[in-house]
Design a protein around this motif. Structure first.
Motif, PDB file in Angstrom:
ATOM      1  N   ASN A  31      34.044  33.269  47.200  1.00  0.00           N
ATOM      2  CA  ASN A  31      32.659  33.581  46.842  1.00  0.00           C
ATOM      3  C   ASN A  31      32.559  32.965  45.335  1.00  0.00           C
ATOM      4  O   ASN A  31      33.096  33.015  44.413  1.00  0.00           O
ATOM      5  CB  ASN A  31      32.865  35.106  46.500  1.00  0.00           C
ATOM      6  CG  ASN A  31      31.215  35.468  46.126  1.00  0.00           C
ATOM      7  OD1 ASN A  31      30.442  34.676  45.774  1.00  0.00           O
ATOM      8  ND2 ASN A  31      31.104  36.821  46.269  1.00  0.00           N
ATOM      9  N   PHE A  32      31.840  31.891  45.466  1.00  0.00           N
ATOM     10  CA  PHE A  32      31.504  31.078  44.334  1.00  0.00           C
ATOM     11  C   PHE A  32      30.834  31.683  43.266  1.00  0.00           C
ATOM     12  O   PHE A  32      31.121  31.619  41.973  1.00  0.00           O
ATOM     13  CB  PHE A  32      30.901  29.612  44.478  1.00  0.00           C
ATOM     14  CG  PHE A  32      30.496  28.692  43.540  1.00  0.00           C
ATOM     15  CD1 PHE A  32      31.300  27.863  42.859  1.00  0.00           C
ATOM     16  CD2 PHE A  32      29.213  28.773  43.093  1.00  0.00           C
ATOM     17  CE1 PHE A  32      31.126  27.287  41.875  1.00  0.00           C
ATOM     18  CE2 PHE A  32      28.944  28.015  41.773  1.00  0.00           C
ATOM     19  CZ  PHE A  32      29.868  27.139  41.469  1.00  0.00           C
ATOM     20  N   ARG A  33      29.934  32.254  43.748  1.00  0.00           N
ATOM     21  CA  ARG A  33      28.934  33.211  42.627  1.00  0.00           C
ATOM     22  C   ARG A  33      29.859  34.107  41.832  1.00  0.00           C
ATOM     23  O   ARG A  33      30.152  34.422  40.560  1.00  0.00           O
ATOM     24  CB  ARG A  33      27.965  33.927  43.283  1.00  0.00           C
ATOM     25  CG  ARG A  33      26.812  32.958  43.704  1.00  0.00           C
ATOM     26  CD  ARG A  33      25.582  33.676  44.185  1.00  0.00           C
ATOM     27  NE  ARG A  33      24.703  33.036  45.006  1.00  0.00           N
ATOM     28  CZ  ARG A  33      23.553  32.521  44.192  1.00  0.00           C
ATOM     29  NH1 ARG A  33      23.469  32.397  43.311  1.00  0.00           N
ATOM     30  NH2 ARG A  33      22.910  31.655  44.978  1.00  0.00           N
ATOM     31  N   ALA A  34      30.518  34.840  42.267  1.00  0.00           N
ATOM     32  CA  ALA A  34      31.532  35.799  41.792  1.00  0.00           C
ATOM     33  C   ALA A  34      32.655  34.900  40.897  1.00  0.00           C
ATOM     34  O   ALA A  34      32.908  35.389  39.640  1.00  0.00           O
ATOM     35  CB  ALA A  34      32.516  36.433  42.940  1.00  0.00           C
ATOM     36  N   VAL A  35      33.073  33.860  41.319  1.00  0.00           N
ATOM     37  CA  VAL A  35      34.020  33.017  40.433  1.00  0.00           C
ATOM     38  C   VAL A  35      33.233  32.632  39.158  1.00  0.00           C
ATOM     39  O   VAL A  35      33.670  32.591  38.073  1.00  0.00           O
ATOM     40  CB  VAL A  35      34.604  32.014  41.232  1.00  0.00           C
ATOM     41  CG1 VAL A  35      35.277  30.971  40.378  1.00  0.00           C
ATOM     42  CG2 VAL A  35      35.691  32.687  42.372  1.00  0.00           C
ATOM     43  N   ALA A  36      32.010  32.228  39.297  1.00  0.00           N
ATOM     44  CA  ALA A  36      31.022  31.749  38.423  1.00  0.00           C
ATOM     45  C   ALA A  36      30.712  32.857  37.420  1.00  0.00           C
ATOM     46  O   ALA A  36      30.870  32.637  36.197  1.00  0.00           O
ATOM     47  CB  ALA A  36      29.798  31.200  38.661  1.00  0.00           C
ATOM     48  N   VAL A  37      30.531  33.879  37.789  1.00  0.00           N
ATOM     49  CA  VAL A  37      30.376  35.077  36.784  1.00  0.00           C
ATOM     50  C   VAL A  37      31.455  35.448  36.075  1.00  0.00           C
ATOM     51  O   VAL A  37      31.350  35.604  34.811  1.00  0.00           O
ATOM     52  CB  VAL A  37      29.849  36.407  37.831  1.00  0.00           C
ATOM     53  CG1 VAL A  37      29.676  37.650  36.937  1.00  0.00           C
ATOM     54  CG2 VAL A  37      28.322  36.085  38.342  1.00  0.00           C
ATOM     55  N   VAL A  38      32.552  35.581  36.852  1.00  0.00           N
ATOM     56  CA  VAL A  38      33.788  35.844  36.053  1.00  0.00           C
ATOM     57  C   VAL A  38      34.151  34.757  34.776  1.00  0.00           C
ATOM     58  O   VAL A  38      34.320  34.852  33.661  1.00  0.00           O
ATOM     59  CB  VAL A  38      34.979  36.024  36.845  1.00  0.00           C
ATOM     60  CG1 VAL A  38      36.282  36.135  36.170  1.00  0.00           C
ATOM     61  CG2 VAL A  38      34.984  37.237  37.637  1.00  0.00           C
ATOM     62  N   GLY A  39      34.055  33.321  35.218  1.00  0.00           N
ATOM     63  CA  GLY A  39      34.006  32.397  34.160  1.00  0.00           C
ATOM     64  C   GLY A  39      33.159  32.213  32.940  1.00  0.00           C
ATOM     65  O   GLY A  39      33.477  32.301  32.154  1.00  0.00           O
TER      66      GLY A  39
END
Length: 131
Positions: A31-39
């Motif tokens: 899930n790229f969006r979840a990874v981007a939000v965490v980053g």
């Protein structure tokens, strides 16, 4: 006297199969969006703490509205790490080790959450990407 070259057979193009256009669609491995939000969240937290560290190190005045804002926002994030190491420096300038520890800990926690997201959201039977 003219030298004649042997006549060569005309070169024929090799027969080629018709080219088919194929579209390659690869299912997302995580899930790229979840990874981007965490980053993004970890990045913002680390920036506030780094600004606090630099403010304390350079002796920024807490009477400034901006500096006071940075100190108030980052204070709850640094509080769990206060007292691990002693702070070096004078009253105006201090090397706040709690801020450095907080930056490292939050970065490692963010990395761990990203790896967990990649593991949980990877399709069954595939290995999550390590990059």
């Amino acid at each position: 006297m003219a030298i004649q070259q042997p006549a060569s057979a005309p070169a024929s193009a090799p027969a080629s199969a018709p080219v088919q256009a194929t579209s390659i669609t690869e299912e997302s491995r995580y899930n790229f969006r979840a990874v981007a939000v965490v980053g993004f969240v970890v990045g913002v937290v680390d920036i506030f703490i780094a600004a606090r560290f630099l403010g304390k190190l350079l002796g920024a005045s807490a009477h400034s509205a901006f500096v006071n804002f940075i100190y108030q926002v980052s204070s709850p994030m640094v509080a769990p790490f206060t007292g691990i190491f002693g702070n070096a420096g004078s009253g105006a300038n201090s090397f706040e080790t709690a801020s450095l520890v907080a930056i490292a800990v939050y970065a490692v926690i963010g990395w761990g959450i990203v790896v967990l997201i990649r593991i949980v959201t990877a399709p069954r039977g595939t290995k999550p990407s390590t990059s």
